[in-house]
Design a protein around this motif. Structure first.
Motif, short mmCIF file in Angstrom:
data_model
loop_
_atom_site.label_atom_id
_atom_site.label_comp_id
_atom_site.label_asym_id
_atom_site.label_seq_id
_atom_site.Cartn_x
_atom_site.Cartn_y
_atom_site.Cartn_z
N ALA A 172 22.55 -1.52 -4.02
CA ALA A 172 21.67 -1.50 -2.83
C ALA A 172 20.71 -0.30 -2.89
CB ALA A 172 22.50 -1.47 -1.56
N ILE A 173 21.20 0.83 -3.35
CA ILE A 173 20.34 2.02 -3.50
C ILE A 173 19.29 1.77 -4.58
CG2 ILE A 173 20.34 4.45 -4.23
CD1 ILE A 173 23.15 4.61 -2.79
N VAL A 174 19.70 1.17 -5.68
CA VAL A 174 18.75 0.83 -6.75
C VAL A 174 17.70 -0.14 -6.22
CG1 VAL A 174 18.48 -0.33 -8.99
CG2 VAL A 174 20.32 1.36 -8.66
N ALA A 175 18.11 -1.12 -5.42
CA ALA A 175 17.15 -2.08 -4.85
C ALA A 175 16.15 -1.38 -3.93
CB ALA A 175 17.89 -3.18 -4.09
N ASP A 176 16.62 -0.44 -3.12
CA ASP A 176 15.74 0.33 -2.25
C ASP A 176 14.73 1.11 -3.08
OD1 ASP A 176 14.54 1.94 -0.29
OD2 ASP A 176 16.38 3.03 0.20
N LEU A 177 15.22 1.82 -4.09
CA LEU A 177 14.32 2.61 -4.94
C LEU A 177 13.39 1.71 -5.76
CD1 LEU A 177 16.73 5.46 -5.97
CD2 LEU A 177 14.58 5.71 -4.71
N ASP A 178 13.87 0.55 -6.17
CA ASP A 178 13.03 -0.39 -6.92
C ASP A 178 11.80 -0.77 -6.10
OD1 ASP A 178 12.90 -2.33 -9.35
OD2 ASP A 178 12.62 -3.64 -7.62
N ALA A 179 11.99 -1.11 -4.84
CA ALA A 179 10.86 -1.49 -3.97
C ALA A 179 9.91 -0.31 -3.79
CB ALA A 179 11.37 -1.98 -2.62
N ARG A 180 10.45 0.88 -3.56
CA ARG A 180 9.61 2.07 -3.36
C ARG A 180 8.81 2.40 -4.63
NH1 ARG A 180 11.48 5.36 1.14
NH2 ARG A 180 13.37 4.48 2.04
N VAL A 181 9.48 2.34 -5.77
CA VAL A 181 8.82 2.66 -7.04
C VAL A 181 7.74 1.64 -7.36
CG1 VAL A 181 9.19 2.69 -9.56
CG2 VAL A 181 10.67 4.05 -8.05
N ARG A 182 8.00 0.37 -7.12
CA ARG A 182 6.98 -0.64 -7.39
C ARG A 182 5.73 -0.41 -6.54
NH1 ARG A 182 8.00 -5.02 -10.25
NH2 ARG A 182 6.93 -6.46 -8.86
N ARG A 183 5.92 -0.02 -5.28
CA ARG A 183 4.76 0.30 -4.42
C ARG A 183 4.04 1.54 -4.94
NH1 ARG A 183 8.44 -1.21 -0.34
NH2 ARG A 183 8.92 0.97 0.15
N LEU A 184 4.80 2.54 -5.37
CA LEU A 184 4.19 3.77 -5.88
C LEU A 184 3.38 3.49 -7.14
CD1 LEU A 184 3.86 6.86 -5.80
CD2 LEU A 184 5.96 7.00 -7.17
N VAL A 185 3.93 2.74 -8.07
CA VAL A 185 3.22 2.43 -9.31
C VAL A 185 1.95 1.63 -8.99
CG1 VAL A 185 3.33 1.14 -11.50
CG2 VAL A 185 5.23 2.63 -10.81
N ALA A 186 2.03 0.71 -8.05
CA ALA A 186 0.84 -0.06 -7.66
C ALA A 186 -0.23 0.86 -7.08
CB ALA A 186 1.22 -1.14 -6.65
N GLU A 187 0.19 1.91 -6.36
CA GLU A 187 -0.76 2.87 -5.80
C GLU A 187 -1.37 3.74 -6.90
OE1 GLU A 187 -0.35 7.12 -3.61
OE2 GLU A 187 0.92 5.54 -2.81
N LEU A 188 -0.55 4.21 -7.82
CA LEU A 188 -1.02 5.13 -8.86
C LEU A 188 -1.80 4.43 -9.97
CD1 LEU A 188 2.14 7.40 -9.23
CD2 LEU A 188 -0.02 7.96 -8.07
N VAL A 189 -1.49 3.17 -10.22
CA VAL A 189 -2.14 2.40 -11.28
C VAL A 189 -2.59 1.07 -10.69
CG1 VAL A 189 -1.94 1.61 -13.66
CG2 VAL A 189 -0.47 3.46 -12.86
#
Length: 155
Positions: free
Chosen positions: A127-144
């Protein structure tokens, strides 16, 4: 004055943004976020992880879950978060280290309140990995923004 014939053309920089993910022990949340960022950014973002009081190893329960998802953790070793590491980064993402994280003017900070996976059961770690997965995907979309991220490792 610049000479267009000899100076590089304005436009997207070839510099790759650097993000440092910081937590206390550098054995869970920051490692998960770093590994996911490297996976999704495919070389377009440099991701580091560090801790204010690094432990001796990455939490074994984190290693198991990430490797079940096909993510390599063999090179992950807890390291100390330093002012220089933060200063060299474009973004510092804090994950539970609060005021212990060094503040460097000019660096953008974001706090992600995410539970510590250390000592947790596999379902909680997932569940923690799933939370971070969603956050990281949004961050990568913002940065790239011009890169279509690959499908989530969560399936």
């Amino acid at each position: 004055m610049t000479d267009p014939a000899t100076d590089p053309a304005p436009g997207p920089a070839t510099d790759v943004p650097q993000v440092v993910f910081a937590c206390v022990r550098n054995g869970g949340r920051s490692v998960i976020a770093r590994v996911l960022t490297e996976h999704y950014a495919d070389g377009r973002v440099r991701a580091l992880s560090a801790g204010t009081q690094p432990g001796e190893h990455v939490h074994p329960e984190v290693v198991v879950v990430l490797e079940e998802l096909g993510l390599d953790t063999s090179r992950e070793t807890p390291s100390l978060l330093t002012r220089d590491t933060v200063a060299a980064s474009d973004l510092a993402v804090t994950l539970g280290c609060g005021e212990e994280c060094p503040y460097v003017p000019g660096v953008r900070y974001v706090d992600w309140p995410v539970a510590d996976p250390g000592g947790q059961d596999p379902a909680t770690v997932r569940a923690i990995v799933a939370d971070l997965d969603a956050r990281v995907r949004r961050l990568v979309a913002e940065l790239v923004p011009d890169r279509e991220p690959p499908p989530s490792v969560l399936g």
